[in-house]
Design an enzyme around this catalytic site. Structure first.
Site, PDB file in Angstrom:
ATOM      1  N   HIS A 105       0.614  -1.222   0.153  1.00 38.05           N
ATOM      2  CA  HIS A 105      -0.089   0.218   0.015  1.00 38.05           C
ATOM      3  C   HIS A 105       0.883   1.719   0.154  1.00 38.05           C
ATOM      4  O   HIS A 105       0.601   2.730   0.491  1.00 38.05           O
ATOM      5  CB  HIS A 105      -0.726   0.044   1.155  1.00 38.05           C
ATOM      6  CG  HIS A 105      -1.812  -1.345   0.880  1.00 38.05           C
ATOM      7  ND1 HIS A 105      -2.245  -1.557   0.353  1.00 38.05           N
ATOM      8  CD2 HIS A 105      -1.637  -2.095   2.385  1.00 38.05           C
ATOM      9  CE1 HIS A 105      -3.583  -2.851   1.030  1.00 38.05           C
ATOM     10  NE2 HIS A 105      -3.039  -2.935   2.155  1.00 38.05           N
ATOM     11  N   ARG A 127     -10.673   1.154  -6.068  1.00 38.31           N
ATOM     12  CA  ARG A 127     -11.943   0.484  -5.430  1.00 38.31           C
ATOM     13  C   ARG A 127     -12.685   2.095  -5.367  1.00 38.31           C
ATOM     14  O   ARG A 127     -13.009   2.986  -4.738  1.00 38.31           O
ATOM     15  CB  ARG A 127     -12.027  -0.685  -4.427  1.00 38.31           C
ATOM     16  CG  ARG A 127     -13.637  -1.553  -4.163  1.00 38.31           C
ATOM     17  CD  ARG A 127     -13.421  -1.713  -2.783  1.00 38.31           C
ATOM     18  NE  ARG A 127     -14.618  -2.843  -2.900  1.00 38.31           N
ATOM     19  CZ  ARG A 127     -14.848  -3.057  -1.120  1.00 38.31           C
ATOM     20  NH1 ARG A 127     -13.422  -3.947  -0.495  1.00 38.31           N
ATOM     21  NH2 ARG A 127     -15.571  -3.437  -0.966  1.00 38.31           N
ATOM     22  N   SER A 135     -15.234  -0.857   3.539  1.00 41.59           N
ATOM     23  CA  SER A 135     -14.583  -2.231   4.034  1.00 41.59           C
ATOM     24  C   SER A 135     -13.648  -1.780   4.889  1.00 41.59           C
ATOM     25  O   SER A 135     -13.317  -2.256   5.905  1.00 41.59           O
ATOM     26  CB  SER A 135     -14.439  -2.469   2.452  1.00 41.59           C
ATOM     27  OG  SER A 135     -13.775  -4.021   2.980  1.00 41.59           O
ATOM     28  N   LYS A 253     -17.558  -9.606   2.951  1.00 40.76           N
ATOM     29  CA  LYS A 253     -18.188  -9.407   2.184  1.00 40.76           C
ATOM     30  C   LYS A 253     -18.610  -9.346   0.244  1.00 40.76           C
ATOM     31  O   LYS A 253     -18.814 -10.742  -0.155  1.00 40.76           O
ATOM     32  CB  LYS A 253     -19.496  -8.369   1.829  1.00 40.76           C
ATOM     33  CG  LYS A 253     -20.443  -8.680   2.900  1.00 40.76           C
ATOM     34  CD  LYS A 253     -21.644  -7.246   3.319  1.00 40.76           C
ATOM     35  CE  LYS A 253     -22.354  -7.616   4.451  1.00 40.76           C
ATOM     36  NZ  LYS A 253     -23.616  -6.399   4.458  1.00 40.76           N
TER      37      LYS A 253
END
Length: 292
Positions: A105, A127, A135, A253
């Protein structure tokens, strides 16, 4: 005695930038000046953008969808980001027989500078920022970095500031996308692209890495990296403290549009205004999808 963790891990502030506590003071400078290999592949993203999913896909492509080869080649690789602890030292000791597939990252001013000279390849995942934030909140509230991340409303506010951990979504993604999206050694994908066309994105990554696979091998990579198969396979991470033990999983999820379960109307309107302002003049909004 209680199993609830009441203390917070905190963050590490290095040159004014907030990192998770697992990042050492000298790590950003070491990473930026690190010598890398021609066949290195960096899986790069802002946290909670689908990084582990992409990492699994890239490693599966290198192993041609063969699970036995996968375990042999990558089973012992560090699971955390490149910048955590001494992970960069571990990668440095790896043999040259296989490509190193490195998750990170790292913001644009920390990524090894040789990457920007054309060495190695970067698969960059973005995203949509609303799902990304939901998230991220679910992820960090369990790990208890900072008290402000415990409650959603506080986390929402913190995420908009430039001093968020890893910076905010805009400050992290925009410099990469605007300045490097046309570089030959960068491939930009979105999480939503991958959800809508998993197989197509696998093929795009194969082409980018110059690793053509047969139709059967591509299908095997897709099968190995479905959310359900990955979730069943991924190890549970444990954080041990004197006052108890908690378990965490990386995958939750894996859907598009989950932000609608958390954002209030007022928060959504405020975020949209900030989004429109920050993205003005950028080519990135054409790639962003908030629901499918």
């Amino acid at each position: 005695m209680t199993d609830k963790l009441t203390d917070f891990l905190g963050v590490n502030v290095i040159n004014g930038f907030k990192w998770p506590p697992h990042v050492h003071d000298d790590t950003p400078d070491k990473l930026h000046n690190l010598k890398i290999r021609e066949d290195d592949v960096f899986v790069l993203s802002y946290p909670k953008s689908g990084t582990h999913w992409t990492l699994e896909i890239v490693r599966n492509i290198v192993c041609e969808g063969n699970n036995d080869n996968f375990k042999e080649e990558y089973g012992s690789d560090p699971r955390g980001p490149f910048e955590f602890g001494d992970n960069h030292k571990k990668f440095d000791s790896f043999s040259t027989v296989k490509p190193r597939v490195i998750m990170t990252h790292a913001p644009v001013d920390v990524l090894p500078k040789q990457v920007f000279e054309g060495k190695g390849k970067v698969v960059f995942l973005i995203r949509n920022p609303k799902d990304n934030l939901v998230s991220y909140w679910n992820f960090v509230k369990e790990r208890q970095y900072l008290e402000e991340y415990e409650q959603w409303d506080n986390c929402f506010e913190a995420s908009l500031r430039p001093d968020a951990v890893y910076g905010n979504w805009f400050d992290f993604n925009l410099p990469y996308y605007e300045n490097h999206r046309n570089k030959k050694n960068f491939l930009f994908l979105t999480y939503e692209d991958m959800k809508l066309d998993h197989k197509g994105c696998v093929i795009r990554i194969c082409d980018f890495l110059s690793r053509p696979l047969s139709e059967e091998q591509v299908d095997k990579v897709v099968e190995n990296t479905t959310f359900s198969n990955m979730k069943a396979r991924n190890p549970v991470f444990q954080l041990k403290k004197e006052i108890g033990k908690r378990t965490f999983t990386l995958l939750r999820k894996g859907i598009v549009g989950d932000w609608k379960t958390r954002f209030t109307v007022a928060q959504n309107e405020r975020f949209d205004a900030i989004y429109n302002h920050r993205m003005e003049g950028s080519a990135l909004p054409k790639r962003i999808i908030f629901e499918t």
